[in-house]
Write a protein that holds these residues in place. Structure first.
Motif, PDB file in Angstrom:
ATOM      1  N   TYR A   1       0.835  -1.201   0.000  1.00  0.00           N
ATOM      2  CA  TYR A   1       0.000   0.000   0.000  1.00  0.00           C
ATOM      3  C   TYR A   1       0.865   1.244   0.000  1.00  0.00           C
ATOM      4  CZ  TYR A   1       0.927   0.306   5.070  1.00  0.00           C
ATOM      5  OH  TYR A   1       1.525   0.416   6.303  1.00  0.00           O
ATOM      6  N   THR A   2       0.234   2.379  -0.275  1.00  0.00           N
ATOM      7  CA  THR A   2       0.936   3.665  -0.367  1.00  0.00           C
ATOM      8  C   THR A   2       0.632   4.496   0.868  1.00  0.00           C
ATOM      9  OG1 THR A   2       0.582   3.574  -2.756  1.00  0.00           O
ATOM     10  CG2 THR A   2       1.353   5.663  -1.839  1.00  0.00           C
ATOM     11  N   ALA A   3       1.660   4.839   1.613  1.00  0.00           N
ATOM     12  CA  ALA A   3       1.512   5.641   2.829  1.00  0.00           C
ATOM     13  C   ALA A   3       1.728   7.116   2.509  1.00  0.00           C
ATOM     14  CB  ALA A   3       2.505   5.187   3.892  1.00  0.00           C
TER      15      ALA A   3
ATOM     16  N   VAL B   1       1.951  15.518   6.929  1.00  0.00           N
ATOM     17  CA  VAL B   1       1.926  16.980   6.825  1.00  0.00           C
ATOM     18  C   VAL B   1       1.638  17.420   5.397  1.00  0.00           C
ATOM     19  CG1 VAL B   1       3.245  19.107   7.132  1.00  0.00           C
ATOM     20  CG2 VAL B   1       3.484  17.252   8.785  1.00  0.00           C
ATOM     21  N   SER B   2       2.455  16.967   4.464  1.00  0.00           N
ATOM     22  CA  SER B   2       2.295  17.399   3.069  1.00  0.00           C
ATOM     23  C   SER B   2       1.208  16.618   2.338  1.00  0.00           C
ATOM     24  CB  SER B   2       3.620  17.240   2.319  1.00  0.00           C
ATOM     25  OG  SER B   2       3.930  15.874   2.142  1.00  0.00           O
ATOM     26  N   LEU B   3       0.787  15.477   2.895  1.00  0.00           N
ATOM     27  CA  LEU B   3      -0.197  14.577   2.285  1.00  0.00           C
ATOM     28  C   LEU B   3       0.307  13.939   0.999  1.00  0.00           C
ATOM     29  CD1 LEU B   3      -3.590  16.451   2.844  1.00  0.00           C
ATOM     30  CD2 LEU B   3      -2.264  15.042   4.423  1.00  0.00           C
ATOM     31  N   LEU B   4       1.608  14.046   0.728  1.00  0.00           N
ATOM     32  CA  LEU B   4       2.162  13.426  -0.464  1.00  0.00           C
ATOM     33  C   LEU B   4       2.249  11.915  -0.281  1.00  0.00           C
ATOM     34  CD1 LEU B   4       5.119  15.855  -1.272  1.00  0.00           C
ATOM     35  CD2 LEU B   4       2.918  15.708  -2.440  1.00  0.00           C
ATOM     36  N   SER B   5       2.033  11.178  -1.375  1.00  0.00           N
ATOM     37  CA  SER B   5       2.280   9.742  -1.366  1.00  0.00           C
ATOM     38  C   SER B   5       3.795   9.553  -1.317  1.00  0.00           C
ATOM     39  CB  SER B   5       1.673   9.097  -2.609  1.00  0.00           C
ATOM     40  OG  SER B   5       2.046   9.798  -3.779  1.00  0.00           O
ATOM     41  N   GLU B   6       4.271   8.944  -0.246  1.00  0.00           N
ATOM     42  CA  GLU B   6       5.704   9.019   0.045  1.00  0.00           C
ATOM     43  C   GLU B   6       6.397   7.665   0.128  1.00  0.00           C
ATOM     44  OE1 GLU B   6       7.732  12.243   2.765  1.00  0.00           O
ATOM     45  OE2 GLU B   6       7.002  10.598   4.015  1.00  0.00           O
ATOM     46  N   GLU B   7       5.686   6.645   0.641  1.00  0.00           N
ATOM     47  CA  GLU B   7       6.304   5.340   0.846  1.00  0.00           C
ATOM     48  C   GLU B   7       5.375   4.227   0.364  1.00  0.00           C
ATOM     49  OE1 GLU B   7       8.976   5.774   4.866  1.00  0.00           O
ATOM     50  OE2 GLU B   7       6.809   5.606   5.134  1.00  0.00           O
ATOM     51  N   ILE B   8       5.962   3.156  -0.151  1.00  0.00           N
ATOM     52  CA  ILE B   8       5.232   1.917  -0.397  1.00  0.00           C
ATOM     53  C   ILE B   8       5.600   0.969   0.740  1.00  0.00           C
ATOM     54  CG2 ILE B   8       4.781   0.001  -1.953  1.00  0.00           C
ATOM     55  CD1 ILE B   8       3.914   2.713  -3.062  1.00  0.00           C
ATOM     56  N   LYS B   9       4.572   0.488   1.432  1.00  0.00           N
ATOM     57  CA  LYS B   9       4.807  -0.396   2.569  1.00  0.00           C
ATOM     58  C   LYS B   9       4.176  -1.757   2.332  1.00  0.00           C
ATOM     59  CE  LYS B   9       5.537   2.960   6.249  1.00  0.00           C
ATOM     60  NZ  LYS B   9       5.248   3.268   7.680  1.00  0.00           N
ATOM     61  N   LYS B  10       4.673  -2.728   3.080  1.00  0.00           N
ATOM     62  CA  LYS B  10       4.181  -4.101   3.002  1.00  0.00           C
ATOM     63  C   LYS B  10       3.546  -4.473   4.326  1.00  0.00           C
ATOM     64  CE  LYS B  10       7.251  -7.378   3.137  1.00  0.00           C
ATOM     65  NZ  LYS B  10       8.354  -8.273   2.742  1.00  0.00           N
TER      66      LYS B  10
ATOM     67  N   PRO C   1      10.299  14.992  -3.587  1.00  0.00           N
ATOM     68  CA  PRO C   1       8.912  15.393  -3.319  1.00  0.00           C
ATOM     69  C   PRO C   1       8.139  15.853  -4.548  1.00  0.00           C
ATOM     70  CG  PRO C   1      10.427  17.114  -2.612  1.00  0.00           C
ATOM     71  CD  PRO C   1      11.275  15.939  -3.003  1.00  0.00           C
ATOM     72  N   SER C   2       8.775  15.854  -5.709  1.00  0.00           N
ATOM     73  CA  SER C   2       8.052  16.234  -6.922  1.00  0.00           C
ATOM     74  C   SER C   2       7.390  15.028  -7.587  1.00  0.00           C
ATOM     75  CB  SER C   2       8.990  16.927  -7.914  1.00  0.00           C
ATOM     76  OG  SER C   2       9.947  16.025  -8.424  1.00  0.00           O
ATOM     77  N   TYR C   3       7.476  13.849  -6.959  1.00  0.00           N
ATOM     78  CA  TYR C   3       6.908  12.636  -7.528  1.00  0.00           C
ATOM     79  C   TYR C   3       5.700  12.145  -6.722  1.00  0.00           C
ATOM     80  CZ  TYR C   3      10.681  11.740 -10.862  1.00  0.00           C
ATOM     81  OH  TYR C   3      11.561  11.827 -11.922  1.00  0.00           O
ATOM     82  N   TYR C   4       4.670  11.699  -7.440  1.00  0.00           N
ATOM     83  CA  TYR C   4       3.608  10.884  -6.857  1.00  0.00           C
ATOM     84  C   TYR C   4       4.032   9.426  -6.972  1.00  0.00           C
ATOM     85  CZ  TYR C   4       0.488  14.952  -7.424  1.00  0.00           C
ATOM     86  OH  TYR C   4      -0.086  16.196  -7.371  1.00  0.00           O
ATOM     87  N   ILE C   5       3.556   8.577  -6.054  1.00  0.00           N
ATOM     88  CA  ILE C   5       3.879   7.157  -6.156  1.00  0.00           C
ATOM     89  C   ILE C   5       2.640   6.317  -5.867  1.00  0.00           C
ATOM     90  CG2 ILE C   5       6.272   7.563  -5.468  1.00  0.00           C
ATOM     91  CD1 ILE C   5       5.610   6.279  -2.771  1.00  0.00           C
ATOM     92  N   GLY C   6       2.698   5.048  -6.238  1.00  0.00           N
ATOM     93  CA  GLY C   6       1.612   4.119  -5.971  1.00  0.00           C
ATOM     94  C   GLY C   6       2.023   2.720  -6.375  1.00  0.00           C
TER      95      GLY C   6
END
Length: 723
Positions: free
Chosen positions: A228-230, A234-243, A262-267
């Motif tokens: 999933y994407t955490a 604070v910034s609400l940016l998609s920042e980490e992929i966790k298991k 921080p200029s990237y979205y992730i999923g």
């Protein structure tokens, strides 16, 4: 920047907005209609030695502690102001209340109460959603084997939404063994989801709950592990992929990927083949992917090919290879393929070459066929390619202007493509297309309750010459009998950012305007990808003003062509389209009788200068980074808030949501306050803040039509159409 509000604050906000702004003597009509005047508190903003004074900066709630407890004085002041604006809007539109109710009843009356989606097959089950009479939310269902078997309700969103002012479910994903359902739940409209997991055999929720996440997950093949994407809190940016492993604490979830830029979205998602878990990361100019076999959830993700500063691509797995849609040496993208064991770009082989006049948008992979979604002359095309013979053909479309694309196609083995189609006159339609026989079967066309005859409306596709000689596509619809003598009212819609193209699709609610004599048009302006990737490139960064000029030129065209007159022309746009509205009314206010700006991104320079505001850093390649002088000066030259001036403005209705995480409520609130300070006319200027909603407006199936009814009544009243 603010964090999610507590229930205490929400109740306080509702209380303050319920009583704020009421005049002491409600019998005094002068006082009753006096617009709110916001307090001015000069605040200096400095960049590159340039000082801007923002008198309404105080409307921003900058301290998150103020949102985690009882409202302090500043918070109360903001709530009082928003309340006063809401009260003023309600009173200013009081004469339209009957019309609003009529419009609302019309719009919801056209919607089938017992609606059901077309079932699709996935892992032995047919999945679909349906609505029941009077209920706001969908009921998700499935049937095993074939459609004659007993229905299983897998999620009744109406039950989950009970007692919630806002509720949204998204990202439903069933585990490979068909026994578990993961989905994201948002109760605040900030697009901050809690992932919940339901046992479809017992109907009980697992104790596993994952907060502060994106909605979607990717199941591993073991049915016990999900990725999933955490979000950054604070910034609400998609920042980490966790298991996450079921039955364990989320505190121990392993981070398998962390995005440092921080200029990237992730999923993440699972490939259609089911064989890979794929992590994607994307900025405006670059994408990157990492892959892992789904039957090896404890393995390490492998980068597909090294990330480049300027390279966008997408991937889909097929047998022992990947298809790659890429703009590597291909402005409008081309199709490549590469073996699954060595995916570096140096090994890619071309399947479909780049074409100057065709944008390759996406693909759908089947065992025997490959379907390519393309855009030519502003319209989508569906191209079918035989995987073995490589023979190809295009699926014919029915009208001169339409919306079409690949629908849900989960079954890899089938020879049937499901696609959707609609036009400004034709309701949303779903077809199943046999790719062998080339026969199509109508699966569903959205019902317009009470009847709808597309032949009673005329659809036109027009090319408008812009001031720099470029030709801008415009799609127009009006009811037969509409006279092109300048007397008819006309609503012109635009967006023009992020490469998003607003296709000419159907809206049953729009019939309430068309049947009252309005014409409606969509200006396919630069900043979209209507005419290919270069159309987008010519409407962003240092070419952003082309977007605004194109819209103004389209507005001038419909006036010159006698579709309407400046006293009967209306404009509408939301989010980045709200920025468009702000720029247009600064540039050419005399062209419009009225303008509706929904959740408008109008304080461009200040927002883009603050990386703590959600989503800001992701947007640098769209708008520019104000830390760079050239970007700072260019943004300042068009930012609607910074360019408000003493002049006449058209009648305006500004819509926003208090919990909006994409365009914070204070942008439209400040803009309206500044417009009131500077404008030299007596036209209406109204701000309506939905205190229970965010960027997408009210939740539920019908409540959104209350806001649409308000918008339509605002325009109809100005057009002197009273019923």
């Amino acid at each position: 920047m603010f964090t999610p509000q507590s229930s205490v604050l929400l109740l306080s906000a509702i209380f303050y907005l319920g009583c704020a702004g009421e005049p002491k003597n409600t019998t005094d009509k002068e006082e009753l209609m006096q617009p709110p005047i916001a307090e001015k508190q000069p605040y200096e903003l400095t960049g590159h030695g340039d000082v801007r004074v923002d008198n309404y900066y105080w409307m921003r709630l900058a301290d998150e502690q103020k949102l985690a407890s009882e409202p302090d004085e500043q918070t109360k002041k903001v709530l009082d102001y928003l309340g006063a604006e809401n009260n003023y809007t309600r009173k200013a539109l009081k004469s339209t209340e009957t019309l609003q109710e009529t419009l609302y009843q019309e719009m919801v009356g056209r919607i089938s109460q017992n609606d059901e989606s077309v079932p699709y097959l996935s892992h032995g089950y047919y999945y679909y959603s349906r609505y029941e009479v009077g209920k706001e939310y969908p009921i998700y269902c499935r049937k095993k084997g074939d459609l004659s078997t007993k229905e299983q309700v897998i999620l009744d969103v109406n039950q989950l939404a009970e007692g919630q002012e806002f509720y949204n479910v998204s990202g439903l994903k069933v585990s490979p063994d068909n026994e578990l359902l993961a989905f994201g739940e948002d109760t605040l409209s900030r697009r901050i989801y809690t992932i919940r997991i339901l046992n479809l055999e017992t109907g009980e929720f697992l104790k596993d709950e994952i907060p502060f996440a994106e909605a979607g997950v990717a199941w591993a093949a073991d049915n016990q592990t999900l990725f999933y994407t955490a979000k950054n809190k604070v910034s609400l940016l998609s920042e980490e992929i966790k298991k996450h492993t079921l039955g364990t604490s989320t505190d121990t979830d392993e981070t398998v990927y962390k995005e440092e830029d921080p200029s990237y979205y992730i999923g993440c998602y699972q490939s259609k083949s089911g064989e890979y878990i794929i992590i994607w990361n994307s900025s405006t100019l670059s994408t990157d992917h990492h892959i892992l076999k789904s039957d090896n959830p404890n393995g390490a993700f492998k980068q597909f090919t090294p990330r480049e500063a300027v390279h966008e691509y997408s991937i889909e797995h097929f047998e022992d290879k990947f298809y790659v849609v890429t703009n590597w040496e291909a402005t409008n993208f081309r199709l490549m393929e590469v073996g699954e064991n060595d995916t570096d770009k140096s090994n890619w082989k071309e399947v479909l070459p780049h074409r100057e006049d065709v944008l390759l948008s996406s693909i759908e992979v089947f065992k025997n066929f490959l379907v390519v979604e393309e855009r030519k002359n502003g319209l989508n095309q569906l191209r079918v390619i035989n995987q073995k013979s490589k023979e190809d053909y295009y699926i014919p479309m029915d009208e001169v202007a339409y919306k079409a694309g690949i629908d849900t196609n989960k079954d890899f083995e089938t020879n049937t493509l499901r696609y959707y189609y609609s036009s400004l006159a034709t309701p949303e339609t779903v077809y199943d297309f046999d790719m062998v026989t080339k026969e199509r079967q109508l699966m569903k066309q959205d019902e317009v309750v009470g009847g709808h005859d597309p032949s009673q409306y005329t659809v036109e596709r027009i090319m408008v010459e812009a001031r720099d000689g470029r030709s801008i596509p415009m799609s127009i619809i009006y009811k037969k009998g509409f006279k092109k003598d300048g007397s008819g009212p006309f609503l012109l819609y635009g967006y023009g950012s992020y490469g998003h193209t607003v296709d000419p699709g159907f809206s049953s609610s729009r019939l309430s305007l068309l049947d009252r004599g309005f014409a409606f048009g969509i200006a396919h302006i630069r900043g979209s990808q209507a005419l290919g990737r270069s159309w987008y490139d010519d409407g962003k960064m240092f070419k952003k003003k082309n977007t605004f000029n194109d819209f103004v030129d389209c507005a001038q065209y419909v006036i010159n062509a006698d579709f309407t007159s400046s006293n009967r022309l209306f404009a509408m746009g939301g989010s980045a389209g709200g920025l468009l509205m702000g720029a247009v009314v600064n540039q050419a206010p005399e062209l419009f009788r009225g303008v509706i700006a929904a959740v408008p991104f109008v304080d461009v320079l200040t927002t883009m200068s603050d990386p703590t505001i959600p989503l800001t850093t992701n947007e640098y390649d769209e708008w520019g980074n104000p830390d760079e002088l050239e970007s700072y000066e260019y943004m300042k030259s068009y930012s609607p808030y910074d360019n408000v001036k003493a002049q006449d403005y058209p009648n305006m209705l500004v819509m926003t949501g208090y919990f909006d995480s994409q365009v914070q409520y204070w942008e439209p609130a400040k803009w309206v306050a500044k417009l009131r300070e500077f404008k030299t006319d007596d036209n209406l200027l109204l701000l309506n803040t939905n205190m229970e909603a965010g960027h997408g407006g009210a939740s539920g199936r019908f409540r959104v039509y209350r806001e649409i009814a308000m918008e339509y009544a605002f325009m109809l009243d100005l057009a002197n159409i009273k019923q």
